[in-house]
Design a protein around this motif. Sequence first.
Motif, short mmCIF file in Angstrom:
data_model
loop_
_atom_site.label_atom_id
_atom_site.label_comp_id
_atom_site.label_asym_id
_atom_site.label_seq_id
_atom_site.Cartn_x
_atom_site.Cartn_y
_atom_site.Cartn_z
N ASN A 36 0.83 -1.21 0.00
CA ASN A 36 0.00 0.00 0.00
C ASN A 36 0.86 1.26 0.00
O ASN A 36 0.70 2.16 0.83
N TRP A 37 1.79 1.33 -0.94
CA TRP A 37 2.79 2.38 -0.94
C TRP A 37 2.21 3.77 -1.16
O TRP A 37 2.81 4.77 -0.78
N THR A 38 1.05 3.85 -1.80
CA THR A 38 0.46 5.17 -2.03
C THR A 38 0.08 5.84 -0.72
O THR A 38 0.06 7.06 -0.63
N GLN A 39 -0.19 5.03 0.30
CA GLN A 39 -0.59 5.58 1.59
C GLN A 39 0.61 5.88 2.49
O GLN A 39 0.48 6.57 3.50
N VAL A 40 1.77 5.33 2.12
CA VAL A 40 2.93 5.44 3.01
C VAL A 40 3.35 6.88 3.27
O VAL A 40 3.56 7.25 4.44
N PRO A 41 3.48 7.75 2.24
CA PRO A 41 3.93 9.12 2.53
C PRO A 41 3.03 9.83 3.53
O PRO A 41 3.52 10.47 4.47
N LYS A 42 1.72 9.67 3.36
CA LYS A 42 0.78 10.34 4.25
C LYS A 42 0.88 9.78 5.68
O LYS A 42 1.04 10.51 6.65
N LYS A 43 0.84 8.45 5.76
CA LYS A 43 0.82 7.82 7.08
C LYS A 43 2.18 7.90 7.80
O LYS A 43 2.24 7.89 9.02
N ALA A 44 3.27 7.95 7.00
CA ALA A 44 4.60 7.99 7.63
C ALA A 44 5.09 9.42 7.82
O ALA A 44 6.15 9.64 8.40
N GLY A 45 4.31 10.38 7.33
CA GLY A 45 4.73 11.77 7.48
C GLY A 45 5.86 12.17 6.57
O GLY A 45 6.78 12.90 6.95
N LEU A 46 5.81 11.68 5.33
CA LEU A 46 6.88 11.98 4.36
C LEU A 46 6.34 12.80 3.19
O LEU A 46 5.24 12.56 2.71
N ASN A 47 7.16 13.74 2.74
CA ASN A 47 6.75 14.52 1.56
C ASN A 47 7.39 13.92 0.31
O ASN A 47 8.18 14.57 -0.39
N ARG A 48 7.08 12.65 0.08
CA ARG A 48 7.64 11.91 -1.04
C ARG A 48 6.52 11.21 -1.80
O ARG A 48 5.46 10.95 -1.25
N CYS A 49 6.81 10.87 -3.05
CA CYS A 49 5.89 10.06 -3.84
C CYS A 49 5.92 8.62 -3.32
O CYS A 49 6.97 8.13 -2.90
N GLY A 50 4.77 7.96 -3.34
CA GLY A 50 4.72 6.57 -2.87
C GLY A 50 5.66 5.67 -3.65
O GLY A 50 6.28 4.76 -3.10
#
Length: 327
Positions: A36-50
């Motif tokens: 579920n990499w598309t959710q990773v930036p949001k949930k991990a607090g990263l300003n990166r593309c999934g």
Amino acid sequence: MGRPPCCDKANVKKGLWTPEEDAKILAYVSNHGVGNWTQVPKKAGLNRCGKSCRLRWTNYLRPDLKHEEFTEQEEQLIIQYHAAIGSRWSLIAKHLPGRTDNDVKNYWNTKLKKKLAKMGIDPVTHKPISKILSDYESISCLSNNHQMRSLDQNLTNSFSQCRISPTDNPETQFQDVTSFNHYVLEEISPSSSSSSTTSISNGQTSSHLLVSGAAYSWGHKSSVDPLLNTDITEEEHNYQGFLATDFQPQIQENSSQFQTIGVNHTSSKVTDDKLEMADCKVAAKNSVRSSCYDYEPSSVNSFVMALFDRDSQIQLDFPAFDDILDY
DNA sequence: AATAGGTACAACCGCATGTAG
DNA sequence: CCTACATGCGGTTGTACCTAT
């Protein structure tokens, strides 16, 4: 219609990752697992593309990755796989535990290509550069010559030929075939034009076939080119010696991936239906091709012939790659 | 010390394929 | 069935570091 976009591409950070960003990915994965990499930036607090997060994880952060230098054994495996299947880095990496396709690709581009070139071997064809140059000269002489027609005929023939493995009795390579459905190939010997029968189980895994195929294509010390059945040059002999010296495919008894690699090539079941399908397809195709074998290699077109010849051999040895080579 | 050129490798890009909606 | 995104892959680029001058 469709899914929402994974990220705002204009406002995501690019470039090298910081230790803080790595820590966020690691913390996220340890809590939520991989996926579920598309959710990773949001949930991990990263300003990166999934996609960028996934790449960072798969190429660098995964705990099973090796970060040390490639070993001599890994190096030789890469060369052998590359000789057999070309730049299919992900396939090659699957046979090097702890290495990613990116690792293998970078190592090839920065080290191995140069190493082979220094040895006088063309890293694309794995043939001696001197031989390629002389073949190019010969081919250029053909432009005003109707030998081109015979070359064309020979190329056509090359597609329809099958060749005997230059090593042992095939029956010793493929044991236990009776427990699986197996297919019979009629193979024609290039030297004698006589035929023999080889039983090939459709239960072979691609990894086993890969290693056995690469080993007998390049790993022996014979003075006869296993592909063309002609005398080989000094560089080529040295290259084969280089690959053969002290090289033993790694056998890891508890690893399913390498369990039966070795001299016996014992059979094992294919779990992937696609591989089985590919095996059946190639077996059927080869049995048709073998019936019209009529090819004599010539020095004039040996370079081009070697390329097509090698692909024919790969199709026999590595049925899983049939689609790749089906041009 | 400055800098130009080379090297290694991390990261990105674009394409092909699979699949959710 | 169609559209658009997710994923995986190979090629390429960017950048940090090293070495020679």
